[in-house]
Write a protein that holds these residues in place. Structure first.
Motif, PDB file in Angstrom:
ATOM      1  N   ALA A  66       0.708  -1.168  -0.040  1.00 27.78           N
ATOM      2  CA  ALA A  66      -0.104   0.065   0.022  1.00 27.78           C
ATOM      3  C   ALA A  66       0.862   1.316  -0.133  1.00 27.78           C
ATOM      4  CB  ALA A  66      -1.074  -0.135   1.152  1.00 27.78           C
ATOM      5  N   HIS A  82       3.613  -1.327   4.748  1.00 26.72           N
ATOM      6  CA  HIS A  82       2.166  -1.855   4.900  1.00 26.72           C
ATOM      7  C   HIS A  82       1.979  -2.543   3.710  1.00 26.72           C
ATOM      8  CE1 HIS A  82       1.561   1.177   8.067  1.00 26.72           C
ATOM      9  NE2 HIS A  82       1.895   2.039   7.220  1.00 26.72           N
ATOM     10  N   SER A  84      -0.139  -6.167   1.910  1.00 25.68           N
ATOM     11  CA  SER A  84      -1.337  -7.049   2.041  1.00 25.68           C
ATOM     12  C   SER A  84      -1.120  -8.405   1.443  1.00 25.68           C
ATOM     13  CB  SER A  84      -2.528  -6.589   2.095  1.00 25.68           C
ATOM     14  OG  SER A  84      -2.673  -5.862   0.629  1.00 25.68           O
ATOM     15  N   TYR A  95      -2.976  -8.393   6.563  1.00 27.54           N
ATOM     16  CA  TYR A  95      -2.080  -7.238   6.459  1.00 27.54           C
ATOM     17  C   TYR A  95      -1.069  -7.407   7.200  1.00 27.54           C
ATOM     18  CZ  TYR A  95      -2.777  -3.076   3.958  1.00 27.54           C
ATOM     19  OH  TYR A  95      -2.917  -2.073   2.911  1.00 27.54           O
TER      20      TYR A  95
ATOM     21  N   SER B  79     -11.223   6.779   6.770  1.00 31.00           N
ATOM     22  CA  SER B  79      -9.919   6.129   6.905  1.00 31.00           C
ATOM     23  C   SER B  79      -9.196   6.790   8.189  1.00 31.00           C
ATOM     24  CB  SER B  79      -8.993   6.133   5.521  1.00 31.00           C
ATOM     25  OG  SER B  79      -9.778   5.706   4.461  1.00 31.00           O
ATOM     26  N   VAL B 231     -11.426  -3.724  -0.874  1.00 32.11           N
ATOM     27  CA  VAL B 231     -11.007  -3.917   0.602  1.00 32.11           C
ATOM     28  C   VAL B 231     -12.411  -4.020   1.180  1.00 32.11           C
ATOM     29  CG1 VAL B 231     -10.488  -2.512   2.732  1.00 32.11           C
ATOM     30  CG2 VAL B 231      -9.348  -1.873   0.447  1.00 32.11           C
ATOM     31  N   ARG B 314      -8.242   1.846   6.728  1.00 28.79           N
ATOM     32  CA  ARG B 314      -8.362   1.569   5.535  1.00 28.79           C
ATOM     33  C   ARG B 314      -9.877   1.924   4.671  1.00 28.79           C
ATOM     34  NH1 ARG B 314      -7.181  -4.158   3.967  1.00 28.79           N
ATOM     35  NH2 ARG B 314      -6.357  -3.766   1.976  1.00 28.79           N
ATOM     36  N   HIS B 315     -10.052   2.096   3.589  1.00 31.38           N
ATOM     37  CA  HIS B 315     -11.524   2.275   2.961  1.00 31.38           C
ATOM     38  C   HIS B 315     -11.138   2.190   1.562  1.00 31.38           C
ATOM     39  CE1 HIS B 315     -15.509   3.732   2.096  1.00 31.38           C
ATOM     40  NE2 HIS B 315     -14.964   4.698   1.432  1.00 31.38           N
ATOM     41  N   GLU B 316     -12.272   1.336   0.834  1.00 33.00           N
ATOM     42  CA  GLU B 316     -12.173   1.250  -0.588  1.00 33.00           C
ATOM     43  C   GLU B 316     -12.848   2.600  -1.119  1.00 33.00           C
ATOM     44  OE1 GLU B 316     -11.049  -1.014  -2.240  1.00 33.00           O
ATOM     45  OE2 GLU B 316     -11.646  -0.351  -4.302  1.00 33.00           O
ATOM     46  N   GLU B 321      -8.138   1.726  -2.947  1.00 30.32           N
ATOM     47  CA  GLU B 321      -7.793   1.861  -1.578  1.00 30.32           C
ATOM     48  C   GLU B 321      -7.399   3.152  -1.001  1.00 30.32           C
ATOM     49  OE1 GLU B 321      -4.487  -0.619  -0.561  1.00 30.32           O
ATOM     50  OE2 GLU B 321      -4.972  -1.277   1.423  1.00 30.32           O
ATOM     51  N   VAL B 323      -5.482   4.682   2.430  1.00 30.33           N
ATOM     52  CA  VAL B 323      -4.890   3.925   3.771  1.00 30.33           C
ATOM     53  C   VAL B 323      -4.191   5.154   4.494  1.00 30.33           C
ATOM     54  CG1 VAL B 323      -2.894   2.833   4.685  1.00 30.33           C
ATOM     55  CG2 VAL B 323      -4.030   1.914   2.653  1.00 30.33           C
ATOM     56  N   SER B 343      -5.614   6.927  -3.272  1.00 29.76           N
ATOM     57  CA  SER B 343      -5.603   6.156  -4.071  1.00 29.76           C
ATOM     58  C   SER B 343      -4.932   6.145  -5.280  1.00 29.76           C
ATOM     59  CB  SER B 343      -7.153   5.472  -4.611  1.00 29.76           C
ATOM     60  OG  SER B 343      -7.968   6.448  -4.150  1.00 29.76           O
TER      61      SER B 343
END
Lengths: 171, 412, 332
Positions: A66, A82, A84, A95, B79, B231, B314-316, B321, B323, B343
């Motif tokens: 990420a 980070h 995953s 994660y 997030s 996510v 995290r959130h889609e 994604e 972060v 993103s």
């Protein structure tokens, strides 16, 4: 490809690295009692072992990076990668947050762009913002202007951070 | 044979260009119309938000986080809040989790429709731009009814949300669901069956599965290349734990995955339908109850000040994604460390492979196809090249300089 | 009629037609914009907006880039406008003969259309901007592509007319006197229809309108050829563009729909001339709405290789079919 849970994965990492892991835990996300809880692996390794750990993780699944965060710890800089694994499976994604500390006197860390090419932008950012010397990538500016003064790292909390006269209306 | 003459030249696109809605600089090396090479240089809108955030306390930062981006303002707020909740161990009531998911999905509808319009405009098809933005007005209105604002909703607070979904707001939501159900077929027909759109998008700007995986692509960009990554599905958070979310791949519509511009259209338009379904499901399942675990902000402040630890939210987002990483130190008001990964930051690296075998004409749509939302982190620092002095220009200084320049021109 | 009077009449006619074509061009541009806006679900600008636009542009500073070829950069807008307006002098409007009657024909018009395009290319190249350079390349490629089908249409019609009469076949006045639809059978009518479709397909490219507006392509090359133009020069190009729309529409009207309304209504004399004149402009407006407005709101922009392929292969083939049908019809 076997899908492992966070605990199983941490166990495998511990078996392989043993004493070389500085910190190793699985943290549960405290939100509600809604099952199943989100569990994430947090480990800390020395920079000599960092690439080995990443290669070890790649045996399970291709890791999705990420971002790498950075924190100024005083004499050291802590980088947190980070990552995953096991995407595309409901409730099964794991994660892994890998912490690596580098001393400010010698802020070198090997690049991982040969393993994950997409890491280039975040590594460049760490280089210009935090003054981390990522070995193996070009020394160019990504987010900062080309003529940004050398030796100033915006995220540092010491004398190399931005001076007060450069920062207006921020504090 | 004659010696190869280098006929390539550079075409700069940006930081200011009609094809770009936000400043980013791409320098293309072209031979005639063919693109040979591309260099990406972001950072023109670097506002130092992370730096600013580390000078403020978490409650102030919610509002700062919301202002990272105007289009996907909710994603940064949720997030960040999730990251702090994890670090400080703040529980969230179930109803609030549902409301978070509902607002998140409404934002996805509005963002995807906005993107569809922009993409059509980049293709020169302004009729579709106006059509999809007209559809988008409905969700904007309902967002205003539900949250109080069209953008920067201000819904998030640690431990819950700030506004409940009352019966009349619920009615507006059901209205919206019916509206999009009615129009969804027409929308898909206009975008996906139009021969000229197909001519421009099918087979161009291809990102293969391998490239998407290795370059850390996220969101619809990754899913259009066949990478099932979402996510909401992989590591469900908020209300998504209780709801049915499947990652949408383009083969659901076309039967195959190519990873081109057209597939990115398919994924985003199908996700509009998916979001409508999710909102409906959430409204049916939403339980009664509190919307926040701690309504008193001073008490929350004390909890946050005592908290120590790392948090990871995290959130889609509509674009992929998002972060947020947060580190709290006990006894410290402000955040100790804050990292935002929007993103587009993840998708930045996917541009160069997409530009392979394309022409200048493809630049705008390829740039738009990842739905760029240029990451932003610094204030304007101007370096005077002659004197080598640094000076930060803020709004007042810039205004003064422009007035001076106008006066100077008038005197000429 | 003595020579002096003839010259005076011609000069007055030229001035009149020039002003008329600029006025109608801008007015029709306003109508086009308003209609397109309604088709897209917008309110759109007032119909007189193009006049305000031109007025505003004329007041603005005329900026010449440092690395431009100054004299070329400043001259070509005049060439573009003058060559476009000159075409109007060859167009018979209703019952009125063209101002420059007898001294030019369709071939001249095709050349004049090319001059307007070429002057934009020269202006763009002389401005020293990479966007304009790309735009110039595109304009050249587009011109090379659509010129062949365009000339095919003109030659086919002229050839057919030359079999009917001894009058000069390429003269536009002859076209108005011999509406071809009345002289052909079903096959020939079909051939004419195909040729009309070819001409309608060529028009958007000729006018740089969507979906063929590649030389300007705002989202791609930021206005392309015109990117460095401002003030007076831009106003001239703006008017030239508006007039060109009227010119192409008039050309289609004259070649394919030269019918007049006075005969149908049974009116003759001076009123008939006025009626036919007005009817001519109504026909031009209809063609413009059909071929410019409604097409430009209904398609995405093509790419340059797609434009070239489309005009060289299918459209050219279509024009051959049209010619073939005309020939077969005549042989029967």
């Amino acid at each position: 490809m076997d899908v492992l849970s966070a605990d199983e994965l941490l166990e495998k990492i511990q078996q392989k690295f043993g004493e070389r892991l500085k910190e190793a835990e699985v943290k549960e996300r405290a939100m509600t009692d809604a099952p199943p809880p989100i569990r994430r692996v947090w480990v800390r390794v020395d920079r000599e072992d960092f690439r080995e750990l990443l290669k070890f993780l790649m045996e399970f699944d291709f890791p999705h990076l990420a971002v790498a965060s950075a924190a100024d710890m005083g004499d050291e800089i802590e980088l947190i990668y980070h990552i995953s694994l096991f995407q595309g499976k409901r409730f099964k994604e794991v994660y892994v947050n890998i912490k690596v500390r580098v001393p400010k006197s010698d802020p070198k860390i090997p690049t991982i762009t040969d393993l994950i090419p997409g890491a280039l932008s975040t590594e460049l950012e760490k280089q210009e913002m935090m003054g981390v010397d990522v070995v193996g990538i070009p020394k160019e500016k990504l987010f900062l202007p080309w003529d940004f003064p050398e030796g100033v790292y915006p995220w540092r909390r010491d004398e190399t951070g931005p001076k007060d006269d450069v920062v207006k209306y921020v504090r | 044979m004659a010696e190869h003459i280098n006929v390539s030249y550079n075409v700069p696109v940006g930081p200011i260009h009609p094809a770009l809605k936000e400043p980013v600089n791409l320098t293309f090396e072209v031979e005639g119309e063919r693109i040979v090479d591309v260099k990406v240089k972001p950072g023109w809108n670097h506002r130092g938000i992370e730096f600013m955030g580390m000078e403020r306390n978490p409650i102030q930062v919610i509002h700062l986080a919301e202002r990272i981006c105007g289009i996907c303002s909710f994603v940064h707020a949720i997030s960040f809040v999730q990251a702090v909740e994890e670090a400080a161990g703040i529980p969230v009531p179930e109803r609030a989790l549902y409301i978070r998911a509902i607002v998140g999905e409404m934002e996805r509808i509005h963002s995807h429709l906005l993107w569809a319009g922009v993409a059509a405009h980049e293709l020169g098809f302004d009729t579709l731009l106006h059509y999809s933005w007209q559809l988008r007005e409905k969700v904007m209105d309902v967002l205003e009814i539900v949250t109080g604002n069209r953008v920067n909703y201000g819904m998030m607070v640690f431990g819950g949300v700030r506004r409940d979904i009352t019966p009349e707001r619920e009615k507006a939501l059901f209205d919206m669901i019916n509206y999009y159900r009615r129009n969804s077929d027409r929308l898909k027909e206009l975008f996906l069956e139009d021969p000229t759109v197909k001519l421009r998008t099918r087979g161009y700007g291809i990102l293969t599965y391998d490239e998407a995986l290795k370059l850390c692509a996220v969101g619809p960009t990754a899913r259009a290349s066949g990478l099932a990554i979402d996510v909401r599905h992989d590591e469900p958070y908020a209300g998504y734990k209780y709801l049915n979310v499947e990652p949408i791949l383009p083969d659901a519509y076309t039967g195959e995955v190519i990873g081109d511009l057209y597939d990115r259209f398919v994924v985003r338009l199908l996700e509009v339908d998916q979001s409508v379904d999710i909102i409906e499901e959430a409204l049916e399942k939403i339980p009664e109850g509190e919307i926040t675990s701690e309504p008193k902000l001073p008490k929350l402040m004390v909890t946050l000040k005592k908290a120590e630890g790392d948090g990871f939210g995290r959130h889609e987002a509509p674009r992929g994604e998002v972060v947020h990483f947060v580190r709290l130190k006990a006894g410290k008001d402000n955040l100790d460390s804050w990292k935002v990964r929007a993103s587009t930051y993840g998708n930045l690296m996917t541009w160069p492979p997409m530009f392979k075998d394309t022409q200048i004409a493809d630049i705008p749509i390829v740039v738009a196809s990842i739905d760029p939302c240029i990451g932003c982190m610094d204030r304007v620092t101007v370096v005077n090249r002659r004197t080598k002095t640094e000076n930060v220009l803020v709004y007042d200084d810039l205004h003064r300089l422009s007035v001076e320049k106008t006066r100077r021109l008038q005197r000429k | 009629m003595n020579v002096a009077l003839l010259i005076v009449v011609k000069v007055l006619g030229v001035i009149g037609v020039a002003f008329l074509s600029v006025f109608v061009g801008l007015l029709y541009k306003g109508i086009d914009r308003k209609l397109a806006a309604h088709m897209q679900g917008r309110v759109g600008p007032p119909i007189l907006q193009p006049f305000w636009d031109v007025g505003k542009l004329l007041q603005k500073e005329n900026i010449v880039p440092d690395n431009a070829v100054v004299w070329l950069f400043n001259t070509v807008p005049f060439f573009a406008l003058i060559s476009t307006i000159t075409i109007m002098m060859y167009i018979p409007m209703g019952g009125l003969p063209p101002v420059l009657f007898g001294s030019g024909d369709v071939i001249v018009i095709v050349y004049l259309l090319t001059i307007a395009g070429i002057s934009m290319v020269i202006g763009g190249s002389s401005s020293g901007s990479p966007y304009a350079a790309v735009g110039a390349q595109r304009e050249m490629v587009t011109m090379i592509s659509y010129e062949l089908p365009l000339v095919m249409v003109v030659i086919s019609l002229a050839w057919r007319i030359s079999k009917l009469t001894n009058l000069p076949a390429f003269s536009l006045l002859t076209f108005t006197q011999y509406p071809l639809w009345s002289y052909t059978g079903i096959l020939g009518g079909l051939g004419l229809l195909i040729l009309l479709i070819v001409l309608l397909m060529v028009t958007p490219a000729e006018l740089s309108k969507l979906p063929m507006d590649l030389p300007e392509a705002e989202t791609e090359i930021a206005g392309g050829l015109l990117v460095e133009y401002s003030g007076r020069n831009l106003a001239l190009f703006y008017i030239a563009d508006a007039v060109k729309v009227v010119v192409m529409s008039s050309l289609i009207v004259v070649l394919f729909f030269p019918y007049e309304i006075s005969g149908v209504l049974g009116i003759s004399g001076g009123v008939a001339y006025v009626l036919d004149f007005l009817f001519f402009w109504v026909k031009v407006l209809g063609i413009m709405i059909l071929d410019v407005t409604s097409i430009r709101v209904a398609a995405a922009r093509f790419k340059i290789n797609q434009v070239a392929t489309a005009y060289w292969m299918p459209v050219f083939f279509l024009s051959l079919v049209g010619l073939g049908l005309l020939a077969v019809d005549m042989a029967l």
